[in-house]
Motif scaffolding. Structure first.
Motif, mmCIF file in Angstrom:
data_model
loop_
_atom_site.group_PDB
_atom_site.id
_atom_site.type_symbol
_atom_site.label_atom_id
_atom_site.label_comp_id
_atom_site.label_asym_id
_atom_site.label_seq_id
_atom_site.Cartn_x
_atom_site.Cartn_y
_atom_site.Cartn_z
ATOM 1 N N ARG A 34 15.726 -79.923 16.078
ATOM 2 C CA ARG A 34 14.588 -80.607 16.687
ATOM 3 C C ARG A 34 13.373 -80.419 15.806
ATOM 4 O O ARG A 34 13.094 -79.294 15.370
ATOM 5 N N GLY A 35 12.690 -81.505 15.527
ATOM 6 C CA GLY A 35 11.430 -81.449 14.795
ATOM 7 C C GLY A 35 10.297 -81.620 15.780
ATOM 8 O O GLY A 35 10.036 -82.734 16.237
ATOM 9 N N ASP A 36 9.644 -80.517 16.133
ATOM 10 C CA ASP A 36 8.641 -80.585 17.184
ATOM 11 C C ASP A 36 7.434 -81.425 16.768
ATOM 12 O O ASP A 36 6.866 -82.154 17.582
ATOM 13 N N ALA A 37 7.075 -81.333 15.508
ATOM 14 C CA ALA A 37 5.917 -82.100 15.044
ATOM 15 C C ALA A 37 6.181 -83.597 15.140
ATOM 16 O O ALA A 37 5.283 -84.392 15.440
ATOM 17 N N GLU A 38 7.430 -83.975 14.900
ATOM 18 C CA GLU A 38 7.795 -85.398 14.942
ATOM 19 C C GLU A 38 8.268 -85.831 16.335
ATOM 20 O O GLU A 38 8.508 -87.009 16.563
ATOM 21 N N ASN A 39 8.436 -84.848 17.241
ATOM 22 C CA ASN A 39 8.998 -85.117 18.569
ATOM 23 C C ASN A 39 10.322 -85.867 18.432
ATOM 24 O O ASN A 39 10.579 -86.867 19.118
ATOM 25 N N THR A 40 11.169 -85.346 17.559
ATOM 26 C CA THR A 40 12.423 -86.008 17.205
ATOM 27 C C THR A 40 13.558 -84.994 17.185
ATOM 28 O O THR A 40 13.372 -83.861 16.733
ATOM 29 N N VAL A 41 14.712 -85.404 17.692
ATOM 30 C CA VAL A 41 15.938 -84.617 17.585
ATOM 31 C C VAL A 41 16.822 -85.254 16.519
ATOM 32 O O VAL A 41 16.928 -86.482 16.460
ATOM 33 N N TYR A 42 17.409 -84.419 15.695
ATOM 34 C CA TYR A 42 18.253 -84.895 14.604
ATOM 35 C C TYR A 42 19.695 -84.445 14.820
ATOM 36 O O TYR A 42 19.948 -83.394 15.407
ATOM 37 N N LEU A 43 20.619 -85.245 14.320
ATOM 38 C CA LEU A 43 22.020 -84.848 14.277
ATOM 39 C C LEU A 43 22.514 -85.077 12.851
ATOM 40 O O LEU A 43 22.675 -86.222 12.413
ATOM 41 N N SER A 54 26.992 -83.064 21.066
ATOM 42 C CA SER A 54 26.086 -81.957 20.796
ATOM 43 C C SER A 54 24.934 -81.972 21.794
ATOM 44 O O SER A 54 24.596 -83.018 22.350
ATOM 45 N N ARG A 55 24.365 -80.795 21.985
ATOM 46 C CA ARG A 55 23.258 -80.633 22.934
ATOM 47 C C ARG A 55 22.294 -79.590 22.395
ATOM 48 O O ARG A 55 22.719 -78.539 21.898
ATOM 49 N N ILE A 56 21.011 -79.897 22.525
ATOM 50 C CA ILE A 56 19.989 -78.908 22.186
ATOM 51 C C ILE A 56 19.170 -78.666 23.437
ATOM 52 O O ILE A 56 18.656 -79.596 24.064
ATOM 53 N N SER A 57 19.097 -77.397 23.815
ATOM 54 C CA SER A 57 18.447 -77.042 25.074
ATOM 55 C C SER A 57 16.943 -77.001 24.918
ATOM 56 O O SER A 57 16.419 -76.784 23.821
ATOM 57 N N LYS A 58 16.270 -77.178 26.028
ATOM 58 C CA LYS A 58 14.812 -77.097 26.003
ATOM 59 C C LYS A 58 14.392 -75.667 25.664
ATOM 60 O O LYS A 58 15.062 -74.697 26.029
ATOM 61 N N ARG A 59 13.357 -75.580 24.867
ATOM 62 C CA ARG A 59 12.756 -74.296 24.525
ATOM 63 C C ARG A 59 13.765 -73.299 23.940
ATOM 64 O O ARG A 59 13.757 -72.125 24.286
ATOM 65 N N GLY A 60 14.617 -73.777 23.056
ATOM 66 C CA GLY A 60 15.529 -72.884 22.360
ATOM 67 C C GLY A 60 16.847 -72.715 23.082
ATOM 68 O O GLY A 60 17.214 -73.482 23.953
ATOM 69 N N GLY A 61 17.588 -71.698 22.722
ATOM 70 C CA GLY A 61 18.927 -71.487 23.257
ATOM 71 C C GLY A 61 19.964 -71.982 22.273
ATOM 72 O O GLY A 61 19.668 -72.772 21.387
ATOM 73 N N THR A 112 16.321 -80.804 27.739
ATOM 74 C CA THR A 112 17.578 -80.746 27.005
ATOM 75 C C THR A 112 17.957 -82.159 26.586
ATOM 76 O O THR A 112 17.882 -83.098 27.399
ATOM 77 N N ILE A 113 18.346 -82.311 25.332
ATOM 78 C CA ILE A 113 18.726 -83.613 24.786
ATOM 79 C C ILE A 113 20.165 -83.553 24.304
ATOM 80 O O ILE A 113 20.561 -82.588 23.621
ATOM 81 N N ASP A 114 20.934 -84.550 24.663
ATOM 82 C CA ASP A 114 22.328 -84.653 24.250
ATOM 83 C C ASP A 114 22.521 -85.812 23.274
ATOM 84 O O ASP A 114 21.856 -86.845 23.396
ATOM 85 N N TRP A 115 23.442 -85.631 22.372
ATOM 86 C CA TRP A 115 23.991 -86.743 21.596
ATOM 87 C C TRP A 115 25.357 -87.056 22.204
ATOM 88 O O TRP A 115 26.213 -86.178 22.298
ATOM 89 N N VAL A 116 25.519 -88.302 22.587
ATOM 90 C CA VAL A 116 26.734 -88.763 23.261
ATOM 91 C C VAL A 116 27.324 -89.896 22.434
ATOM 92 O O VAL A 116 26.580 -90.785 21.989
#
Length: 117
Positions: A71-80, A48-55, A32-36
């Motif tokens: 989340r861009g899985d190919a880029e291994n990047t989370v976007y806001l 904002s928060r994006i949970s691991k493996r969806g949700g 899970t990745i958060d933007w703080v």
């Protein structure tokens, strides 16, 4: 393990910015990745928060309907994606990895967002 945040800048009220948080050393989908954000004189806020493996993603009330996390899985990047920015969105924005044990174990460096009125 490293998180690298980027994309901040100066924008007028009503404008948009897209922040990126690129991960290395681990797979984003496993965490899970958060933007703080942290503005001077104010409490740190999880926007904002994006949970691991969806949700369902989480958004603070202050940004709901204006910010979108992805989340861009190919880029291994989370976007806001931040739209209709307001002066009170001005802050340093950080991405952080949730360790799964109620604390963040890795942080990216802050990226400053400044919204002028």
């Amino acid at each position: 393990v490293q998180l690298q945040a980027s994309g901040g800048g100066l924008v007028q009220a009503g404008g948009s910015l897209r922040l990126s948080c690129k991960a290395s050393g681990f797979t984003l989908d496993d965490y899970t990745i958060d933007w703080v954000r942290h503005a001077p004189g104010q409490e740190r806020e999880v926007v904002s928060r994006i949970s691991k493996r969806g949700g369902r993603p989480y958004y603070a009330d202050s940004v709901k309907g204006r910010f979108t996390i992805s989340r861009g899985d190919a880029e291994n990047t989370v976007y806001l994606e931040m739209n209709r920015l307001r002066p009170d969105d001005t802050a340093d924005y950080y991405c952080a990895r949730d360790s799964g044990r109620y604390y963040w174990d890795y942080w990216g460096q802050g990226t400053l967002v400044t919204v002028s009125s």
